[in-house]
Design a protein around this motif. Structure first.
Motif, PDB file in Angstrom:
ATOM      1  N   LEU B  62       0.843  -1.186   0.000  1.00  0.00           N
ATOM      2  CA  LEU B  62       0.000   0.000   0.000  1.00  0.00           C
ATOM      3  C   LEU B  62       0.885   1.246   0.000  1.00  0.00           C
ATOM      4  CD1 LEU B  62      -2.747  -1.235   2.516  1.00  0.00           C
ATOM      5  CD2 LEU B  62      -2.685  -1.436   0.013  1.00  0.00           C
ATOM      6  N   PRO B  63       0.295   2.427  -0.300  1.00  0.00           N
ATOM      7  CA  PRO B  63       1.116   3.622  -0.564  1.00  0.00           C
ATOM      8  C   PRO B  63       1.812   4.214   0.669  1.00  0.00           C
ATOM      9  CG  PRO B  63      -1.165   3.920  -1.336  1.00  0.00           C
ATOM     10  CD  PRO B  63      -1.134   2.671  -0.523  1.00  0.00           C
ATOM     11  N   LEU B  64       2.568   5.261   0.351  1.00  0.00           N
ATOM     12  CA  LEU B  64       3.241   6.081   1.353  1.00  0.00           C
ATOM     13  C   LEU B  64       2.835   7.527   1.106  1.00  0.00           C
ATOM     14  CD1 LEU B  64       5.323   7.053   3.385  1.00  0.00           C
ATOM     15  CD2 LEU B  64       7.068   6.749   1.646  1.00  0.00           C
ATOM     16  N   PRO B  65       2.079   8.214   1.952  1.00  0.00           N
ATOM     17  CA  PRO B  65       1.405   7.639   3.118  1.00  0.00           C
ATOM     18  C   PRO B  65       0.248   6.760   2.664  1.00  0.00           C
ATOM     19  CG  PRO B  65       0.753   9.920   2.823  1.00  0.00           C
ATOM     20  CD  PRO B  65       1.802   9.635   1.787  1.00  0.00           C
ATOM     21  N   VAL B  66      -0.104   5.805   3.501  1.00  0.00           N
ATOM     22  CA  VAL B  66      -1.120   4.829   3.105  1.00  0.00           C
ATOM     23  C   VAL B  66      -2.477   5.494   2.849  1.00  0.00           C
ATOM     24  CG1 VAL B  66      -1.504   4.220   5.527  1.00  0.00           C
ATOM     25  CG2 VAL B  66      -2.259   2.653   3.738  1.00  0.00           C
ATOM     26  N   THR B  67      -2.828   6.476   3.669  1.00  0.00           N
ATOM     27  CA  THR B  67      -4.112   7.140   3.468  1.00  0.00           C
ATOM     28  C   THR B  67      -3.923   8.602   3.093  1.00  0.00           C
ATOM     29  OG1 THR B  67      -4.147   7.463   5.853  1.00  0.00           O
ATOM     30  CG2 THR B  67      -5.495   5.686   4.977  1.00  0.00           C
ATOM     31  N   GLY B  68      -4.872   9.094   2.311  1.00  0.00           N
ATOM     32  CA  GLY B  68      -4.922  10.519   1.998  1.00  0.00           C
ATOM     33  C   GLY B  68      -5.857  11.175   2.992  1.00  0.00           C
ATOM     34  N   GLU B  69      -6.993  11.650   2.511  1.00  0.00           N
ATOM     35  CA  GLU B  69      -7.989  12.223   3.408  1.00  0.00           C
ATOM     36  C   GLU B  69      -8.662  11.129   4.213  1.00  0.00           C
ATOM     37  OE1 GLU B  69     -11.148  15.314   2.237  1.00  0.00           O
ATOM     38  OE2 GLU B  69      -9.850  15.004   0.478  1.00  0.00           O
ATOM     39  N   GLY B  70      -8.851  11.366   5.506  1.00  0.00           N
ATOM     40  CA  GLY B  70      -9.570  10.416   6.356  1.00  0.00           C
ATOM     41  C   GLY B  70      -8.949   9.044   6.237  1.00  0.00           C
ATOM     42  N   THR B  71      -9.774   8.046   5.952  1.00  0.00           N
ATOM     43  CA  THR B  71      -9.217   6.716   5.775  1.00  0.00           C
ATOM     44  C   THR B  71      -9.401   6.238   4.333  1.00  0.00           C
ATOM     45  OG1 THR B  71     -11.243   5.747   6.599  1.00  0.00           O
ATOM     46  CG2 THR B  71      -9.464   6.046   8.197  1.00  0.00           C
ATOM     47  N   LEU B  72      -9.445   7.210   3.433  1.00  0.00           N
ATOM     48  CA  LEU B  72      -9.388   6.847   2.008  1.00  0.00           C
ATOM     49  C   LEU B  72      -7.953   6.454   1.669  1.00  0.00           C
ATOM     50  CD1 LEU B  72     -11.484   9.642   0.238  1.00  0.00           C
ATOM     51  CD2 LEU B  72     -12.133   7.245   0.658  1.00  0.00           C
ATOM     52  N   LEU B  73      -7.811   5.448   0.813  1.00  0.00           N
ATOM     53  CA  LEU B  73      -6.475   5.096   0.349  1.00  0.00           C
ATOM     54  C   LEU B  73      -5.919   6.278  -0.434  1.00  0.00           C
ATOM     55  CD1 LEU B  73      -4.660   2.460   0.379  1.00  0.00           C
ATOM     56  CD2 LEU B  73      -5.307   2.229  -2.028  1.00  0.00           C
ATOM     57  N   ASN B  74      -4.631   6.482  -0.341  1.00  0.00           N
ATOM     58  CA  ASN B  74      -3.948   7.566  -1.025  1.00  0.00           C
ATOM     59  C   ASN B  74      -3.739   7.165  -2.494  1.00  0.00           C
ATOM     60  OD1 ASN B  74      -2.237   9.674  -1.736  1.00  0.00           O
ATOM     61  ND2 ASN B  74      -0.461   8.716  -0.756  1.00  0.00           N
ATOM     62  N   THR B  75      -4.567   7.721  -3.393  1.00  0.00           N
ATOM     63  CA  THR B  75      -4.550   7.259  -4.786  1.00  0.00           C
ATOM     64  C   THR B  75      -4.497   8.412  -5.784  1.00  0.00           C
ATOM     65  OG1 THR B  75      -6.954   7.224  -4.783  1.00  0.00           O
ATOM     66  CG2 THR B  75      -5.844   5.142  -4.294  1.00  0.00           C
ATOM     67  N   PRO B  76      -3.434   9.195  -5.755  1.00  0.00           N
ATOM     68  CA  PRO B  76      -3.363  10.343  -6.671  1.00  0.00           C
ATOM     69  C   PRO B  76      -3.326   9.952  -8.144  1.00  0.00           C
ATOM     70  CG  PRO B  76      -1.262   9.976  -5.570  1.00  0.00           C
ATOM     71  CD  PRO B  76      -2.244   9.089  -4.892  1.00  0.00           C
ATOM     72  N   LEU B  77      -2.978   8.722  -8.459  1.00  0.00           N
ATOM     73  CA  LEU B  77      -2.906   8.316  -9.868  1.00  0.00           C
ATOM     74  C   LEU B  77      -4.131   7.509 -10.286  1.00  0.00           C
ATOM     75  CD1 LEU B  77       0.896   7.452 -10.183  1.00  0.00           C
ATOM     76  CD2 LEU B  77      -0.292   9.534 -10.884  1.00  0.00           C
ATOM     77  N   SER B  78      -5.213   7.664  -9.516  1.00  0.00           N
ATOM     78  CA  SER B  78      -6.437   6.954  -9.864  1.00  0.00           C
ATOM     79  C   SER B  78      -7.574   7.962  -9.977  1.00  0.00           C
ATOM     80  CB  SER B  78      -6.739   5.911  -8.790  1.00  0.00           C
ATOM     81  OG  SER B  78      -7.974   5.277  -9.054  1.00  0.00           O
TER      82      SER B  78
END
Lengths: 291, 291, 291, 291
Positions: B62-78
């Motif tokens: 999973l990413p670094l950091p694992v979460t973005g906002e709240g407990t959403l997965l950090n997915t800037p490329l999605s």
């Protein structure tokens, strides 16, 4: 250092003599005892004939190591021999006494007299400062012993503690191709981050045939007969680790590997610098004691 | 790494995309999810449309950091947004999951599903490896912002942890006159042993007027208004410390001091190198887990 | 080097012996003469009892310097003495002969026999290569003589030719604070561009009181009595310049300044490396001659 | 510099503006013309509305390069356009005029008026001093363009003149594995003595596949289509050579090789440092002229 202190330097080698000189230059009143053969130490350093005045010292500095044989004070620059107890008996309970490499029996001697020996050799900052003259001494020996330049030589440093960290950049800057062996992930990450080749301390066997010089800094028997057997003819092994050292010297002799065990280099190769490091550490101790 | 593993890389930025590429080059079977906008990742990397196959992975990254906002997965490329819980629900208890910067609420989410998130960002070796791209990024920014060369510039590095230790030799090698500020005796001893000028972190006020560049690495407010006031016109302040940072930016603005807060440099300036460091750390984790 | 050559190495010191060893390792057929005391030189090196076969050599290599006293060949590793003429008489006109430090009378001897001595010591690339072992040798001597570390020492290098350029970065990397003295604008620009302190060779008087170590590389009397008088007690002066040297040693003795004249260091401190440099230079000569 | 001079700085870019500022700080009386858009240059710098006073200057400093289009003075920081002849007409025969990059037609213009333009850009010491900001600028561009760190990157520097000699140690100190390509035996000897990998400029074809970054410093077409074809994907080519440059950019475009031609870096990346170098060179010229 703002204050002028009354300091006694008792016993020790050239480092202690130089320490007296440097303390006097900083403006302190310095008395020496059991350093007769050190020669003239210059203005501000008072050689004493007995220990009577020591009780008035703000700080008494004993040698590194504090004792030689048994519990005799370490006094290579003095004619006579002087039991440590005799020195401690002259001091008053609670007086500040600094000493190097204080063993439990020595600490007990002090304790019985209401004294604490502040061990400057146990301080991290002195160990770091000593890594520099040790590294230079090792480089000097390597230059003396090898018929090749360090420039272009393939060098392995075993261990990436204080000494490894002082050795590697110096060797690299002289043009050696430097690898470092370590065990911990974090040390291996540092070795890579600082641009050296990486070897694993636990897996040296079979990987050493390319080196012209191996410098051991780890006090554990990593360089056993099986490992030494791999070395190419002419490879020099320098053991810089304190007892028990890291090299099987007996095996090295049998295999015809040139191995040198170099101990206590700072005092030997750069006594003035070594004294400066002790002085700075003692200032830190006094600072922490609120003197 | 002898085995070929089945690895899923889920979410993240260019580092995660590069990580997938590099894992595939090492011979592993790699599946990606939530990295659609990363572009073509080459042979051996399989972009997936859902998470169904993830349960069979030997390791989920999973990413670094694992979460973005709240407990959403950090997915800037999605395109979409993906709750972390949704990912974890697809995995089986005990499955190996690696993630960066795992906070307590995130750990709790995993725990509730019988999963442990192995935090690669908490590992010392990754922090060390990241010091290199961070130092290069800082040097790049300094070169971009300053109208003078680093050669000949007077530079202060505040802090002598991992990042300070990566910055100082690079700056010195580029010809800067480098001083380092620290607080501990042992750090001060290292600074001297490595040949830099010494400043005391606790006593910066009044000593900063000579510097052309100040690089802060300490996450504590050492560069307050009173201290910034001393800087000479044109001095650049680069804050590399994570939150809360070390510079009073509000005061800097008022005083007309150019101050830049540069965070998360490895992923920005050298994503390929940053990915390599993460990969190596994950291999260490798997190695320790006996995979 | 693709060809296997027939090479004769005649006379010389350990460098010539090592040269024979290394040429043999490169696959050439090597004959030696007047090197009896060099010991066993290993496979592929044939010690000869007379010079009869030399006429068939592709290349004959004479020592550095080619002659010792008068026009005797320089043969420190041989029992007897051997006039150079006697060697040349055995060769055929036009044969390729390499020699080091060929003086006009020596060149005339060869000329009279239809021979040209190719002076490898006159080649720029050998002078550059020799700067490295010379610099290391100088550093070794400085380490041996000084009671302080080079780390932290204030060092002046006089001259910024080949040797100065090899010395300065090494000393700086060991932690010395290095200044370099030169005369030409362009040299002064280099000294600044490479980050050293700048002194002017023509104006040394009055500026030397701060140095712990002075390394002279200029064969001109820059360090006269008036200049030496400024040195602080304990400052070491190392003269590395060929005759007439740059130090007034007589004055140094009177003033109690420790001054050491260290000549021909490559052959003394690193004969194997020195041999490698000669070999490489001879290959260049043969390459240019189209051999 | 003991004297206070009357200096006119006429035309030029930010370097000339900075030069005016620095000359004023050294205590000289400084007048500027055709630098209106440079902004406020501080105390001691007098912006002039016409050239009438220039005839009384001890030294008139013209830009680098002295002319832009045709024989117009190079005046990017001025609204209008100013023929060089118009400036020269205002001066008296024999007056000291310094200018950068003086072409034969420009020299002829001056000659016709009894003036000699002292070309500071033709001076060796300025070329050396400029190598530093050029090297830093190149490193900055490489850091900006590459997705990897220079640490660990395989870098080739083509040419070992002034710029090569400034680039190689900086790149190596940042952790790059540096090779240098040259042609002369003596350059090759230096490359080896300074510890870099050696390539031969004449034989680059077939040897470039391993590099991540290639920095060209030679103004000759060494990097042709055939050579560029070897590069691995992602390799960056930076051409630092003045016209005609060393890279076939057309071929690079066709092959998808990222190639950047970076010219005149000192003025762009470090105008203050560049100005300092010009100032120091002009002082040398005045010193030689006995001013």
């Amino acid at each position: 250092m703002k204050h002028e202190w009354n300091i006694w330097v008792v016993g020790g080698d050239q480092r202690q003599a130089q320490l007296a000189v440097q303390l006097a230059r900083d403006g302190h009143t310095v008395h020496t005892y059991a350093l007769e053969r050190a020669g003239e130490l210059g203005e501000g350093v008072e050689p004493e004939r007995d220990l009577r005045g020591a009780v008035r010292a703000d700080c008494v500095i004993l040698p590194l190591p504090v004792t030689g044989e048994g519990t005799l004070l370490n006094t290579p620059l003095s004619e006579g021999s002087l039991p440590l107890a005799e020195v401690l008996d002259r001091l008053r309970p609670g007086q500040i006494v600094c000493a190097g490499l204080v063993t439990p029996p020595v600490a007990a001697l002090a304790d019985a007299r209401g004294l604490t020996l502040h061990d400057y050799f146990a301080r991290e900052e002195l160990a770091i400062a000593n890594a520099v003259p040790t590294a230079e001494g090792a480089i000097q020996i390597a230059m003396e012993e090898l018929p090749i330049t360090l420039h272009g030589a393939r060098v392995l440093v075993v261990g990436y503690g204080r000494l490894g960290r002082a050795l590697a950049p110096r060797l690299a800057a002289l043009g050696a191709r430097v690898s470092v062996a370590a065990r911990k992930w974090s040390d291996l990450a540092w070795i890579e981050a600082e641009g050296y080749g990486v070897e694993h301390s636990g897996q040296l066997r079979g990987w050493l045939c390319g080196y012209d010089l191996i410098l051991n800094t780890v006090p554990a028997r990593l360089l056993e007969e099986e490992t030494l057997r791999d070395l190419k003819p002419g490879c020099l092994v320098l053991d810089l680790a304190s007892k028990p050292g890291g090299v099987d010297f007996e095996a090295a002799r049998r295999l015809g590997v040139k191995a040198v065990w170099a101990l206590s280099l700072p005092g030997k190769v750069a006594p003035v610098t070594a004294a400066r490091a002790i002085k700075s550490t003692i200032y830190n101790i006094l600072n922490e004691l609120g003197v």
